[in-house]
Design an enzyme around this catalytic site. Sequence first.
Site, short mmCIF file in Angstrom:
data_model
loop_
_atom_site.label_atom_id
_atom_site.label_comp_id
_atom_site.label_asym_id
_atom_site.label_seq_id
_atom_site.Cartn_x
_atom_site.Cartn_y
_atom_site.Cartn_z
N ASP A 1 8.98 44.05 -7.75
CA ASP A 1 9.44 42.84 -8.46
C ASP A 1 9.03 41.65 -7.58
O ASP A 1 8.62 41.83 -6.42
CB ASP A 1 10.96 42.92 -8.65
CG ASP A 1 11.53 41.78 -9.49
OD1 ASP A 1 10.75 41.09 -10.18
OD2 ASP A 1 12.77 41.59 -9.45
N ARG B 1 11.80 46.62 -24.01
CA ARG B 1 13.01 45.77 -23.98
C ARG B 1 13.55 45.63 -25.40
O ARG B 1 14.76 45.67 -25.62
CB ARG B 1 12.68 44.38 -23.40
CG ARG B 1 12.29 44.37 -21.93
CD ARG B 1 13.43 44.78 -21.02
NE ARG B 1 14.58 43.90 -21.19
CZ ARG B 1 14.71 42.69 -20.63
NH1 ARG B 1 13.79 42.24 -19.82
NH2 ARG B 1 15.78 41.96 -20.84
N GLN C 1 16.96 45.73 -18.29
CA GLN C 1 15.59 46.08 -17.89
C GLN C 1 15.48 47.57 -17.59
O GLN C 1 14.49 48.21 -17.89
CB GLN C 1 15.19 45.26 -16.66
CG GLN C 1 13.76 45.51 -16.21
CD GLN C 1 12.73 45.02 -17.22
OE1 GLN C 1 12.80 43.88 -17.64
NE2 GLN C 1 11.79 45.87 -17.61
N HIS D 1 20.30 43.72 -13.26
CA HIS D 1 19.53 43.49 -14.50
C HIS D 1 19.51 44.81 -15.29
O HIS D 1 18.47 45.44 -15.44
CB HIS D 1 18.11 43.03 -14.13
CG HIS D 1 17.34 42.46 -15.27
ND1 HIS D 1 17.88 42.26 -16.54
CD2 HIS D 1 16.04 42.05 -15.36
CE1 HIS D 1 16.93 41.74 -17.32
NE2 HIS D 1 15.82 41.61 -16.64
N CYS E 1 9.09 44.56 -13.83
CA CYS E 1 9.84 44.00 -14.96
C CYS E 1 9.17 42.77 -15.55
O CYS E 1 9.46 42.41 -16.68
CB CYS E 1 11.27 43.68 -14.52
SG CYS E 1 11.38 42.41 -13.26
N ARG F 1 22.75 35.42 -19.41
CA ARG F 1 21.90 35.43 -18.20
C ARG F 1 22.40 34.30 -17.32
O ARG F 1 22.37 33.13 -17.72
CB ARG F 1 20.43 35.24 -18.57
CG ARG F 1 19.55 34.97 -17.37
CD ARG F 1 18.08 35.07 -17.67
NE ARG F 1 17.66 36.45 -17.80
CZ ARG F 1 16.40 36.87 -17.75
NH1 ARG F 1 15.42 36.00 -17.59
NH2 ARG F 1 16.10 38.14 -17.88
N1 NVA Z 1 14.34 39.52 -9.79
C1 NVA Z 1 13.82 38.66 -10.82
C2 NVA Z 1 13.77 39.38 -12.13
C3 NVA Z 1 13.21 38.57 -13.27
C4 NVA Z 1 13.23 39.28 -14.58
C5 NVA Z 1 14.68 37.40 -10.92
O1 NVA Z 1 15.91 37.53 -10.87
O2 NVA Z 1 14.13 36.31 -11.05
N1 CP Z 2 11.89 41.03 -17.27
C1 CP Z 2 12.55 39.97 -17.76
O1 CP Z 2 13.77 39.96 -17.84
O2 CP Z 2 11.76 38.95 -18.22
P1 CP Z 2 12.23 37.50 -18.67
O3 CP Z 2 12.72 36.79 -17.44
O4 CP Z 2 11.00 36.88 -19.24
O5 CP Z 2 13.33 37.64 -19.68
#
Ligand code: NVA
Ligand code: CP
Length: 300
Positions: free
Chosen positions: A219, A287, A134, A131, A259, A104
């Site tokens: 989101d 997930r 997800q 992502h 998500c 990540r």
């Molecule tokens: N768009 C959000 C998704 C979090 C799971 C982010 O990147 O923070």
């Molecule tokens: N939806 C998601 O990826 O959650 P986290 O940021 O908690 O991993």
Amino acid sequence: MDHQNFLTLLDFSPDALHGLVRRAIELKAMRKAGTLHETLKNKILAMVFEKSSTRTRMSFEAGMAQLGGTAIFLSPRDTQLGRGEPIEDSARVLSRMADIIMIRTFEHEKIERFAAHSEVPVINALTDLYHPCQLLADMQTWFEHRGDIRGKTVAWIGDGNNMCHSYINAARQYGFTLNIACPEGYEPDESILRAAAASAVMLRDPAEAARAADLVVTDVWASMGQEEEQAHREKAFARYQVDAGIMDTAAADALFMHCLPAHRGEEVSADVIDGPQSVVWDEAENRLHAQKALLEYLLQ
Ligand code: NVA
Ligand code: CP
């Protein structure tokens, strides 16, 4: 290199992606039945997190344990990655010790560089651009509740962000139509959208995007790394909350997904996310199952 990566949904064929959803549903049933299923015994997953996570970390770590393997958590705070060791060198070293790696991070280009120097499969656990993990969980959730998503209409309301980009790719791969409503200046990446021109439609008005939709998705307005834009974004996105009015515009049996983490009162009203059309807790649980299917697929 003779291994496959999962950096975007376009790395797999539509057949493989549908297979993952079917396998995730099977693995979920096995777990509910208490069946031991240790197909990844002695396998090691290295998990590199340069951003926060609750669901992704928990699901990958629990998933590896349930499959008989081990997951190792690495963060820039306490690895040499955080002190400037080149991503290419980190990839070479980690991939000599682990069987599979998930990352990540921020720039998508970084995970591509990592993958290019890894000897083992690399999974995108979220970048600024995509992502995909997800979406496997979201598709599983849809299939469990409603069956095939081919030919359905999905409304994306809000930021043209990493989740939106993965929805655009999912529309191509799983065969649904995606109506996108974003405020001016917050549209998805033009080239990603152009490549999906047959499946994704860019609109401005959230009610128009939601009209007769089978699934409504949103989101956060400010993603990780955009914290200082929060106040500015709250103003820009004020008209883009998924509330009861938007859900009324959608099909009567429409589902709502997010998500998570969610901000009630911003991108979604509390009555929608906590209401009967919301499947966000199934989505979060999935997930685990979807990524177990992914890990098995990449390692076997
Ligand atoms: N768009 C959000 C998704 C979090 C799971 C982010 O990147 O923070
Ligand atoms: N939806 C998601 O990826 O959650 P986290 O940021 O908690 O991993």
